[in-house]
Design an enzyme around this catalytic site. Structure first.
Site, PDB file in Angstrom:
ATOM      1  N   SER A 170       7.980   8.356  -1.689  1.00  0.00           N
ATOM      2  CA  SER A 170       8.720   9.611  -1.469  1.00  0.00           C
ATOM      3  C   SER A 170      10.146   9.480  -2.020  1.00  0.00           C
ATOM      4  O   SER A 170      10.813  10.476  -2.261  1.00  0.00           O
ATOM      5  CB  SER A 170       8.766   9.946   0.018  1.00  0.00           C
ATOM      6  OG  SER A 170       9.419   8.913   0.734  1.00  0.00           O
ATOM      7  N   SER A 200      13.661   4.545  -0.386  1.00  0.00           N
ATOM      8  CA  SER A 200      14.501   3.381  -0.702  1.00  0.00           C
ATOM      9  C   SER A 200      15.523   3.718  -1.774  1.00  0.00           C
ATOM     10  O   SER A 200      16.682   3.295  -1.706  1.00  0.00           O
ATOM     11  CB  SER A 200      13.624   2.212  -1.156  1.00  0.00           C
ATOM     12  OG  SER A 200      12.833   1.813  -0.055  1.00  0.00           O
ATOM     13  N   SER A 227       7.311   4.564   8.623  1.00  0.00           N
ATOM     14  CA  SER A 227       7.283   4.880  10.065  1.00  0.00           C
ATOM     15  C   SER A 227       6.520   6.173  10.355  1.00  0.00           C
ATOM     16  O   SER A 227       7.112   7.183  10.686  1.00  0.00           O
ATOM     17  CB  SER A 227       8.704   4.918  10.633  1.00  0.00           C
ATOM     18  OG  SER A 227       9.596   5.620   9.806  1.00  0.00           O
TER      19      SER A 227
END
Lengths: 299, 651
Positions: free
Chosen positions: B476, B479, B546
């Site tokens: 996505s 980072s 997550s």
């Protein structure tokens, strides 16, 4: 000191009601004017004494209740200084829903089930107390004390929350609601005994008196007003009768009885061989009909 | 109908008053029945209802009709149909939930919880047993002690039932043989002793024929014990034991109708209380004295376990729902970590570290299970290692709650030591548990006060510590964006650190895989590390997929409200798969990788992220700018410009 079974039942009901008031946003007590409602109301007053009842009563009127019930309701509200909300399904009223014309199934669905859902939505009640008992009917025996309803007011008997000890889970999402039954573990006899012991006022229709009735399909129906069309050959006659349950007069059968005092009623109840819901026309509409109605949102 | 004469009516009234008086003084026994599918449990309950004359003619007529349609007894009355309520179940021919039945004899009122014997419904039996004084365990005389019998007995003992009636049923099918009866009884007692069930009464029965149900049977002249009904009428009630416990009142509701009255309402969970007696409020530890015990029928001198009361105190003490009022002599313990037995009741398994709600007495609090010591095989009582608890699993676990509560060990008091577990998202009741003991007592905790604290460390860095939590699919851009944000912050002189898969998965968490349980643990560790870094005064950027809401909430709950910023890095799965910079999606599609978020493992979209970045419309640089702007505007990081003005002013 050991508590008697009535003391234990009383304590349990009061515990349940306080739990609702502590956790609900906008609770309401369904008030049907019957003897179970009278007991439930009495317990609520005890639970919150000396405070005033922290919730209103809701009567879903079908416009076909016995006249004496309405008088009793209004007296009770005045006597105890209660907040009462009365709701009649306006669509049903506009359509002129009449149990004699449309039949009991449509009348019950439109005026009771739909009327109740409308009222709960209209006032945004998130928890509603009902006076149902588990001993009344087979499908009630499996209902939880805190019975969860979807945003569409549906009951899913296969997906009920486990209920352990005295720990009731009152959490829900916005739009969902919970029906709470504080009298779940009472029986008909317990109710009568408690009424006797606590001197709780009840509608006079429970006591035997001479009333105009006709015999129809094996059930004695009281002619409470002139909206009841008489079949050819039917003639109302005066009989000494009383009612074991109260509801809409066209749907509620009377029993012949001389019991005009509470001990006499209890005597009859102890000796009786017919269950109280037998007088209700609604239960016999079909196999498992109560279960279906409850899934749709009936109390 | 003719009116009864005055004499008749007096006789009726007299008789009824007598009976009412007798009935009012009856006790109430609640019991459960358990047995395997074909042990004849429903038949036995139907028989008890029938024999106690609890059934009405119309109910019997209805069952007659049902018997012909659904019954298994030919033309005879099928008692089981009285008990099997719901239509769907009737078609399957088994009972699938808990049903409550009522009957009354001259000596007692009874509430029977009918519990299923079917394999997958441990949860229902535990539910029913939680309110029972005794258990009636059915055994088919022909089959003896079965796996299910062991399981039912274990569950009954687990939930604290001490009195077992062993109903050895279908004696008619073994010619009422004493030898068979004794053999089954001995076999059972040997097993029951291991569970600590010493109070066992064995009765030879035929529910179908009615032998030894209410009347002593002519077929079992060798048996001299009580009938089932006789036994139920004389078993001791659990309430008596509760009376002997120290006084406990979990405060349920504060009754405050006006300025003059402040009452504390609740149901007494143990012991008794008199007005004037000294009390202690937990967990605060404040003391006072009972003023009045208020009731609608006038004040009471004293009240006992089981009563729902309202009381006032002589001296005002701050009390709210969830507090416990106890006798001064023997107060409950206060703690926030426990060893518990946990029964899991939901299809979604219990994951250690996951954030749940716990309801115990009148408290609802945040909780998580910090470890599973072992799972118990309910059939063999063997202890097994477990990383999670599935539906109907029972485990011994460590439990941590988010604030200290007053409690008693379940063995002493079920009302102050039993709890339910609620899922935060669905609100379902997903588990039930019993507290054994506190792992560490709150009054023993001395939080080590450090002179240099988070505020001091943050101030030294001229910043406010916080955690920026980036969540989103693989690829996505989490980072990339986190890196750019860190660069900007670093350039402005901020002290930062990034936690991501690269520096955590290869070290701290290299023992973890990608199962749901491991993902939960992975995030738990990352959240704890982020918390420490925030404590060190750092601006910590966490970049992890997550995928589960409950873990992100757990991380949020570790920090103060203004220290946690959830950043949802949003991308459609299609676009993420096209980007695929590490070739992971390709590996998933070719079957090399499993448990991949978005493909065969769920991603729960944040419901209300603090910042929502749509990476299909915004570039990574725009996204990073937007984040820094948001943080500045919300005062989470001070603007560099303002900061330097502050410095100028103070110098």
């Amino acid at each position: 000191m050991n508590l008697t079974h009535l003391q234990r039942l009383e304590a349990e009901s009061i515990h349940i009601m306080r739990e609702v008031v502590a956790e609900a946003d906008n609770p309401v007590m369904l008030y049907s004017i019957g003897k179970d409602s009278s007991v439930m109301l009495h317990l609520a007053i005890k639970a919150f004494y000396p405070a005033k009842l922290p919730f209103p009563l809701l009567h879903v009127d079908t416009a076909w209740k016995f006249r004496e019930m309405i008088e009793f309701r209004d007296d009770t509200v005045r006597r105890l200084n209660l907040d009462l909300v009365v709701h009649v399904n306006p669509d049903g009223a506009a359509r002129g829903i009449d149990p004699f014309v449309h039949g009991t199934a449509i009348h019950t669905h439109v005026m009771k089930t739909e009327g109740l859902k409308q009222a709960l939505d209209l006032y945004g009640f998130d928890v509603a107390f009902g006076g149902a008992r588990r001993d009344e009917e087979k499908s009630r025996a499996k209902e939880r004390v805190f019975s969860f309803r979807s945003a569409q007011h549906r009951w899913d008997p296969k997906n009920q929350r486990p209920e352990l000890w005295r720990l009731y889970n009152a959490r829900k999402h916005k739009g969902e609601s919970i029906r709470v039954f504080p009298l779940s573990n009472w029986t008909e006899l317990d109710i009568w005994q408690y009424i006797h012991l606590e001197r709780i006022p009840i509608v006079p229709l429970y006591f035997a008196a001479r009333r105009p009735v006709v015999q129809r399909d094996g059930v004695l129906i009281m002619v409470d007003d002139d909206r009841m069309p008489l079949h050819p050959g039917e003639l109302p006659c005066m009989k000494q009768v009383r009612f074991r349950t109260l509801g809409c007069y066209p749907l509620t059968g009377a029993v012949e009885s001389a019991a005009d005092t509470l001990p006499a009623i209890i005597q009859e109840t102890l000796l009786t061989t017919t269950s109280e819901r037998q007088g209700r026309v609604i239960d016999r509409d079909g196999d498992a009909s109560m279960e279906k109605k409850k899934q749709e949102g009936y109390f | 109908m003719p009116q009864p004469s005055a004499i008749d009516r007096d006789t009726i009234a007299l008789d009824v008053e007598d009976r009412l008086h007798a009935h009012q003084h009856k006790g109430l026994l609640r019991f459960i029945t358990c047995g395997s599918v074909d042990d004849g449990k429903s038949t036995l309950i139907g028989r008890l209802l029938y024999e106690s004359k609890t059934l009405f003619d119309d109910q019997i007529t209805a069952v007659m009709a049902d018997s012909k349609r659904w019954g298994t007894q030919g033309e005879a009355l099928d008692f089981a149909l009285l008990v099997d309520g719901l239509a769907a179940e009737r078609e399957q021919g088994i009972t699938i939930d808990v049903a409550y039945r009522f009957f009354t004899t001259d000596r007692r009122k009874f509430i029977v919880a009918d519990t299923p014997g079917h394999e997958q419904y441990t949860r229902n039996m535990v539910t029913a047993a939680s309110t029972a004084d005794a258990a009636v365990i059915l055994i088919d005389a022909r089959k003896g002690v079965l796996t299910q019998t062991r399981r039912h007995s274990y569950l009954a003992s687990l939930i604290g039932i001490r009195r077992v009636v062993l109903a050895i049923n279908k004696m008619d099918l073994v010619d009422y043989s004493e030898q068979v009866f004794r053999a089954v009884e001995t076999q059972y007692r040997r097993f029951a002793d291991q569970l600590g069930l010493s109070d066992v009464i064995a009765i030879p029965l035929s529910a179908l024929e009615g032998d030894n149900v209410v009347e002593a049977s002519e077929h079992t002249r060798w048996y001299h014990g009580p009938t089932l009904m006789g036994c139920l009428e004389t078993l001791p009630l659990a309430q008596e034991q509760r009376l002997r416990q120290p006084f406990r009142l979990p405060v349920q509701w504060v009754n405050r109708p006006n300025q003059e009255f402040r009452g504390f309402a609740g149901t007494i969970a143990g012991g008794s209380i008199r007005s004037g007696e000294p009390i202690r409020v937990l967990p605060s530890g404040r003391t006072s004295r009972i003023g009045r015990i208020v009731s609608h029928d006038g004040d009471l001198d004293y009240a006992v376990a089981g009563q729902s009361i309202t009381l006032t105190l002589d001296e005002e003490v701050d009390i709210s729902r969830g507090d416990m009022i106890a006798g001064i002599g023997d107060p409950p313990e206060v703690a926030d970590q426990f060893e518990v037995t946990l029964v899991w009741m939901h299809d979604d398994p219990m994951m250690p570290g996951r954030d749940y709600l716990l309801k115990i007495a009148t408290n609802t609090i945040g909780a998580s299970f910090t470890g599973i010591k072992y799972q118990v095989n309910v059939n063999t009582l063997e202890r097994l290692a477990a990383k999670r608890l599935d539906l109907n699993a029972i485990g011994i676990c460590n439990l941590a709650v988010d604030r200290s509560i007053a409690f008693d060990p379940y063995a002493n008091n079920a009302d102050t030591g039993g709890f339910i577990v609620i899922d935060r998202l669905s609100n379902n009741t997903v588990g039930a548990g019993l507290i054994h003991f506190a792992l560490r007592r709150s009054h023993n905790i001395h939080v080590h006060h450090l002179d240099v604290d988070k505020a001091a460390r943050s101030a030294a860095k001229k910043q406010k510590a916080c955690v920026l939590w980036f969540t989103g699919y693989s690829a996505s851009g989490k980072s990339t964006i986190a890196n750019l944000v860190e660069k900007e912050l670093h350039a402005a002189g901020r002290h930062t650190y990034i936690l991501d898969g690269d520096n955590v998965r290869h070290g701290l968490n290299k023992d973890l895989g990608f199962t749901e349980a491991d993902r939960v643990e992975n995030i738990r560790r990352v959240a704890e590390v982020a918390k420490l870094m925030a404590d060190a005064g750092l601006i910590t950027l966490v970049s992890f997929i997550s995928p589960f809401r409950s873990e992100r909430r757990m991380a949020r709950n570790l920090l103060k409200p203004d220290e946690f910023v959830e950043i949802f890095v949003d991308v459609s799965l299609e676009v993420a798969e096209q980007r695929d910079p590490k070739g992971l999606y390709r590996k998933v599609r070719s079957g090399e990788l499993r448990n991949f978020t978005g493909i065969d493992s769920p991603y729960e979209t944040p419901e209300a992220p603090d910042i929502h970045i749509d990476t299909e419309t915004a570039s990574a640089i725009e996204a990073a700018d937007a984040i820094v702007r948001h943080l500045t505007e919300h005062g989470i990081i001070k603007s560099p410009l303002l900061d330097s003005i502050d410095e100028d002013l103070t110098q």
